[in-house]
Design a protein around this motif. Structure first.
Motif, PDB file in Angstrom:
ATOM      1  N   UNK A 914      22.887 -18.726  52.951  1.00 35.88           N
ATOM      2  CA  UNK A 914      22.324 -18.465  51.634  1.00 35.88           C
ATOM      3  C   UNK A 914      23.281 -17.532  50.890  1.00 35.88           C
ATOM      4  N   UNK A 915      23.592 -17.852  49.645  1.00 39.07           N
ATOM      5  CA  UNK A 915      24.493 -17.002  48.847  1.00 39.07           C
ATOM      6  C   UNK A 915      23.993 -16.949  47.416  1.00 39.07           C
ATOM      7  N   UNK A 916      24.206 -15.802  46.812  1.00 42.06           N
ATOM      8  CA  UNK A 916      23.699 -15.570  45.458  1.00 42.06           C
ATOM      9  C   UNK A 916      24.810 -15.644  44.430  1.00 42.06           C
ATOM     10  N   UNK A 917      24.485 -16.286  43.294  1.00 40.74           N
ATOM     11  CA  UNK A 917      25.323 -16.267  42.098  1.00 40.74           C
ATOM     12  C   UNK A 917      24.588 -15.530  40.964  1.00 40.74           C
ATOM     13  N   UNK A 922      18.318  -9.854  43.767  1.00 39.47           N
ATOM     14  CA  UNK A 922      17.124 -10.688  43.660  1.00 39.47           C
ATOM     15  C   UNK A 922      16.468 -10.831  45.026  1.00 39.47           C
ATOM     16  N   UNK A 923      15.178 -11.138  45.001  1.00 44.52           N
ATOM     17  CA  UNK A 923      14.447 -11.470  46.213  1.00 44.52           C
ATOM     18  C   UNK A 923      14.104 -12.958  46.169  1.00 44.52           C
ATOM     19  N   UNK A 924      14.418 -13.656  47.217  1.00 47.26           N
ATOM     20  CA  UNK A 924      14.185 -15.101  47.236  1.00 47.26           C
ATOM     21  C   UNK A 924      13.466 -15.498  48.527  1.00 47.26           C
ATOM     22  N   UNK A 925      12.732 -16.582  48.394  1.00 46.45           N
ATOM     23  CA  UNK A 925      12.073 -17.180  49.544  1.00 46.45           C
ATOM     24  C   UNK A 925      12.699 -18.539  49.822  1.00 46.45           C
ATOM     25  N   UNK A 960       8.698 -14.355  54.679  1.00 46.78           N
ATOM     26  CA  UNK A 960       9.393 -13.222  54.109  1.00 46.78           C
ATOM     27  C   UNK A 960      10.335 -13.616  52.980  1.00 46.78           C
ATOM     28  N   UNK A 961      10.868 -12.599  52.346  1.00 48.06           N
ATOM     29  CA  UNK A 961      11.820 -12.801  51.251  1.00 48.06           C
ATOM     30  C   UNK A 961      13.133 -12.107  51.594  1.00 48.06           C
ATOM     31  N   UNK A 962      14.197 -12.700  51.167  1.00 45.96           N
ATOM     32  CA  UNK A 962      15.531 -12.130  51.358  1.00 45.96           C
ATOM     33  C   UNK A 962      15.904 -11.352  50.105  1.00 45.96           C
ATOM     34  N   UNK A 963      16.293 -10.117  50.288  1.00 44.72           N
ATOM     35  CA  UNK A 963      16.782  -9.319  49.164  1.00 44.72           C
ATOM     36  C   UNK A 963      18.315  -9.404  49.159  1.00 44.72           C
ATOM     37  N   UNK A 964      18.865  -9.999  48.102  1.00 51.21           N
ATOM     38  CA  UNK A 964      20.294 -10.325  48.089  1.00 51.21           C
ATOM     39  C   UNK A 964      20.960  -9.664  46.904  1.00 51.21           C
ATOM     40  N   UNK A 965      21.975  -8.901  47.196  1.00 51.28           N
ATOM     41  CA  UNK A 965      22.760  -8.253  46.142  1.00 51.28           C
ATOM     42  C   UNK A 965      23.690  -9.276  45.491  1.00 51.28           C
ATOM     43  N   UNK A 970      23.293 -14.299  53.146  1.00 51.28           N
ATOM     44  CA  UNK A 970      22.862 -14.130  54.535  1.00 51.28           C
ATOM     45  C   UNK A 970      23.170 -15.381  55.329  1.00 51.28           C
ATOM     46  N   UNK A 971      23.275 -15.162  56.638  1.00 55.27           N
ATOM     47  CA  UNK A 971      23.237 -16.240  57.620  1.00 55.27           C
ATOM     48  C   UNK A 971      21.996 -16.053  58.470  1.00 55.27           C
ATOM     49  N   UNK A 972      21.181 -17.107  58.554  1.00 58.45           N
ATOM     50  CA  UNK A 972      19.959 -17.049  59.353  1.00 58.45           C
ATOM     51  C   UNK A 972      19.954 -18.186  60.360  1.00 58.45           C
TER      52      UNK A 972
END
Length: 975
Positions: A914-917, A922-925, A960-965, A970-972
């Motif tokens: 999972x990667x954020x642009x 943000x918090x994502x599910x 749960x939710x991932x909080x991503x800067x 993340x790798x899960x």
């Protein structure tokens, strides 16, 4: 000892007088400080004196010698203060200096100051020394008009030395004086003179003849010693003594197979050609010859005649006699560069055939339908694609069409014939003809086994014709027109509307989706290939049409129409105009994720050898760059064969594959065939303004273009490259060289760094490597600053590559996902890649299955992917199915469109990237298709493993939710 010096000086002076005042030439026993210059005269002063007259017959060839400093020191290095110049020119240096004491002095006459940087040299020759003291000048009457050298003590010239053997001018750059040339010319009634030379004395000068020829005199015989099975090279220099020579021709008489490389050969497309060779009056043209000596050649003397003629001059003949020794040379001489046997590689046709190369299969034709590995193309009666299918995807909405529009509107072109002219396994070709009002259209087309289609459209008028536009229209199915790049567009989503006019290094575009697409390159310029910083040709004239042409995109709900147009023009009756283009269907091959995750690269330019400990991380391949002790010289690995072979053998024993840097664009000054290649004029080397490192200025003098520079072994040796031109016979040499390296050094492939040849070279490379060693690898690196969008510049290479490494000058944190997809990942083309600049972005990279290479270090950032590789291995990612956010059935999605996910799936477990642009934290599910990954959600277990410099280990649940800067991810693991 002191009593011997004057006698020795007298003896040298006497020898110099007998031999037209030629001092002995030597190489320094120990190289002196480089900044003092590469050349010096060693002189001796017999008795102490305040002013000593010196005259050095140095016979220089450098430009403007009077503008360079004279630096005189004694044996201890103490510099002389007072130097009075009398005459400094190319023939002599005449001056008076103040020695202070008797003994040996050194006259450095080409000192310079400069800085050796990685990649370039900057500096210049020192300007003339300070003027001597006025009192000293007056005391020794050096300002008086009645100065006479005989009134002063005279220094004796012992010898002229070069700093190293490579710097030496002797003997082929020690020039004749004007008087000697005049005497030689007046002594003959011939308008041109011939000087045969052995290959061990390559002719270097064109502006003068060497003094060696004054002594040897012109000759009409050449004697050489050859071995059985040798390709024997020699030279005959043509001196246009009294008049210009027009269009030199060479003929042979005898039972030998002889080639003159200067008057013709086989070009890079396998076609024979002849060269027009003129020689200006007073200039020298060297002709290089090669003789095939058969393995079963009878030992003894064998002769043949070489006749050299010109349109405006009487022929002259040289009788060549080769004494063939009873010794068999197993490799034609190719392992010994001094023999120049590899010049025959210039005319090689190796790798030129119509057969497919793995992984591609033979073409199959059924009527007008042509099938290849990845799909099929159906032609219409006009010879254009009526449909294209790639990966079972229909690419075209409607047929491709070439439109001719006049003032009356779009002209109707009635096809009259479609006939196939070639049906081989690797190429199928056809011709189609059509008629319009007052003009005809001929379509010459072909398709190759890799999904490439070549077209040349000839528009010929029967009467004067005012054309409003002639254009190529490619209507792409909207579903497969997701992305676009080229013609001024960076890689990204395909715009609904777009207009572009010819500018910058652009001549092609790609449009498509991950599943199917095509690249179109407009042909017809004087250079075809990646338009790098070194190659910016004018646009194809028929398409450009003095900037009336251009490119546009227009979309609707059903299709995206890509149009290349040429604009208005008037054609006279009987005039013809060619419009050429190339299409390449993508993806070019099936994506191999197993290869991506198992064949990991070690890449350290300075230290190509990993440690044995590094192998435990799964490294399988190392790249040996140039500019290191293993492979020091750019684009010429043949000098360092022993070090490379030892390196390859050792690492093969450890299970590691070895690839080397070997490309075309620039060529080291250390190449043994340098002078033979220079004799070909601008065929191999590009013309430029000269300059650069002093060695280049002193030996090449002019008409070259400075490129890469690097110091080797400290300061004692340098790799100072010059630019090669565009397409030339050096391509043929390169291909033969590649085959030789695979055979003799056992390399496993090449690392290509912003190369400039076209796709036909990649095809030849793949063929010659596979023929010797199937499984060889090609990986391509590019700097976006050079190629202005490497994915589009190099699309034509993609069928023959194993790996992409795009990213020098990339800013991974600022690139949107669509740009990652098109320009970095390789995925739409059937490839995968690695990141580069500043370590890339490991979180976003994992979404595309990418990491950096170990232990790449750039911009002060150490890039270490080994902890991510460890996760790969623990999860067994190589055997997982990769399913990315770009796929409709991707089993993992997020609830934020700015956060993207890719799943690597085994039945019963998955690795989720999972990667954020998003621009903020943000918090994502996660939304997971549990059935697709084969997991009972009630039993699902999540793990966020600790990965150094990537993420901290932490608990996670499916609710749960991932909080991503920003820029992170993340790798899960879920199982």
């Amino acid at each position: 000892m002191k009593s011997i010096i004057p006698f020795f000086a007298f003896l040298c002076f006497a020898i110099g007088t007998l031999h037209a005042q030629i001092p002995p030439y030597a190489v320094a026993t120990t190289p002196w400080v480089e900044e003092q210059g590469n050349h010096r005269a060693v002189i001796t002063v017999a008795q102490p004196a305040e002013a000593v007259y010196t005259k050095i017959h140095w016979r220089r060839r450098d430009v403007n010698p009077h503008e360079k400093r004279l630096l005189i020191t004694d044996e201890k290095g103490v510099e002389v203060a007072n130097i009075h110049r009398i005459n400094i020119d190319n023939e002599v240096g005449e001056f008076v200096f103040e020695p202070k004491h008797a003994g040996v002095f050194y006259v450095y006459y080409m000192p310079f100051a400069g800085k050796k940087n990685i990649g370039w040299w900057e500096g210049k020759y020192l300007t003339p020394e300070n003027k001597p003291h006025q009192a000293w000048l007056e005391k020794h009457r050096l300002v008086a008009n009645d100065f006479e050298a005989k009134l002063l003590p005279q220094a004796s010239v012992l010898k002229i030395e070069s700093r190293t053997a490579f710097d030496s001018f002797y003997p082929m750059e020690v020039g004749a004086t004007q008087a000697e040339r005049k005497t030689l010319i007046e002594s003959t009634n011939k308008n041109f003179l011939l000087f045969p030379e052995d290959r061990t004395f390559p002719v270097r000068m064109t502006e003068n003849i060497p003094y060696r020829w004054i002594e040897q005199k012109p000759a009409n015989v050449f004697l050489g010693k050859a071995l059985r099975n040798e390709y024997y090279a020699f030279q005959i220099a043509v001196f246009a003594a009294k008049k210009e020579l027009k269009n030199l021709k060479v003929t042979f008489l005898g039972n030998k197979k002889v080639t003159c490389f200067n008057t013709g050969g086989i070009d890079a497309d396998g076609r024979p050609f002849e060269k027009k060779v003129d020689v200006a009056q007073g200039k020298v043209q060297t002709l290089w010859f090669g003789v095939d000596i058969a393995p079963n050649e009878k030992p003894g003397k064998n002769s043949f005649d070489v006749t050299i003629s010109a349109e405006n001059e009487t022929p002259q003949t040289v009788k060549v006699t080769l004494d063939v020794l009873n010794e068999l040379l197993p490799d034609r001489g190719d392992s010994e560069p001094w023999r120049h046997s590899r010049l025959r590689w210039l005319n090689s046709t190796l790798g030129m055939d119509d057969q497919p190369v793995a992984p591609y299969t033979a073409l199959k034709r059924n009527g007008k339908q042509i099938s290849y590995l990845m799909g099929e193309v159906s032609l219409n009666e006009s010879g254009f694609p009526a449909s294209m299918k790639v990966n079972q995807q229909n690419l075209l909405r409607n047929p491709v069409v070439f439109v001719v529009e006049t003032e009356a509107g779009v002209e109707k072109i009635t096809p009259s014939s479609l006939r196939f002219t070639k049906n081989s396994a690797g190429v199928i070709a056809w011709v189609a003809e059509g008629k319009g009002r007052g003009f005809s259209l001929r379509c010459d087309g072909s398709m190759e086994f890799d999904g490439t289609l070549m077209y040349k459209i000839r528009l010929k008028t029967e009467k004067p014709l005012n054309i409003k536009d002639a254009r190529l229209e490619i209507p792409v199915e909207k579903a497969n027109a997701t992305y676009c790049m080229g013609m001024g567009l960076p890689g990204g989503f395909c715009p609904t509307e777009y207009q572009w006019k010819w500018k910058g290094p652009q001549d092609s575009y790609w449009i498509g989706s991950v599943k199917a697409g095509l690249q179109c390159e407009m042909l017809g310029a004087d250079y075809t290939g990646p338009l790098l910083n070194l190659y910016h040709p004018a646009p194809p004239s028929s398409w450009y049409n003095t900037n009336k042409g251009g490119f546009r995109i227009l979309s609707n709900d059903a299709q995206t129409l890509a149009t290349t147009y040429s604009g208005e023009r008037t054609m006279n009756a009987g005039e013809s105009l060619d419009f050429s283009f190339r299409l390449l269907l993508t993806p070019v091959k099936k994506q191999d994720t197993y290869d991506q995750f198992t064949n990991r690269y070690y890449h350290d330019g300075n230290k190509p050898a990993p440690s044995l400990k590094d192998l435990a991380s799964g490294i399988k391949i190392t790249n040996v760059h140039h500019a290191n002790p293993i492979n020091p010289y750019i684009n010429y690995p043949f000098i360092a064969v022993d070090s490379m072979k030892n390196f390859v053998d050792y690492w093969h024993s450890k299970g590691l594959k070895v690839k080397i840097y070997y490309t075309i664009r620039e060529l080291t000054n250390q190449v043994p065939e340098l002078w033979a290649l220079r004799s070909l004029g601008d065929e191999i080397f590009a013309v430029g303004k000269g300059g650069g490192f002093p060695w280049l200025r002193e030996h090449l003098v002019e008409h070259y273009d400075v490129q890469w520079f690097n110091k080797i072994n400290g300061y004692e040796e340098c790799d100072a490259a010059i630019r090669t031109g565009g397409k030339s016979r050096w391509y043929n040499y390169y291909i033969n060289g590649l085959q030789w390296l695979v055979k003799n050094v056992d390399i496993d492939g090449l690392y290509l760094d912003d190369v400039a040849f076209d796709r036909t070279m990649l095809k030849r490379m793949r063929k010659v490597m596979n023929a010797v060693k199937p499984g060889c690898l090609l990986d391509l690196h590019s700097n976006t600053g050079f190629s202005k969008g490497p994915a589009n510049q190099y699309t034509e290479y993609f069928p023959y590559l194993n790996k992409l490494w795009f990213g020098e000058s990339f800013n991974y944190d600022k690139m949107p996902p669509e740009n990652w997809m098109v320009e970095v990942s390789g995925i739409p083309f059937g490839h995968m890649g690695d990141m580069l600049h500043s370590g890339g972005n490991p979180w976003r990279g994992m979404v595309y299955g990418m990491t950096v290479r170990y232990p790449w270090f750039t911009e002060g950032v150490s890039c270490d992917p080994r902890d991510i590789w460890k996760i790969w291995d623990e999860f067994d990612i190589a055997h997982a199915k990769m399913s990315g956010y770009w796929e409709e059935n991707c089993p993992v999605k997020t609830d934020n469109e700015k956060v993207l996910a890719t799943a690597y799936v085994h039945q019963g477990k998955a690795l989720i990237s999972v990667a954020s642009w998003a621009s903020e934290t943000v918090k994502v599910k996660l939304n997971i298709d549990w059935k697709a990954i084969g997991i009972d959600p009630s039993k699902a277990k999540f793990t966020i493993p600790a990965v150094k410099n990537f993420q901290q280990g932490q608990p996670f649940s499916k609710e749960g939710a991932l909080e991503i800067a920003p820029t992170k991810g993340f790798l899960l693991i879920v199982d």
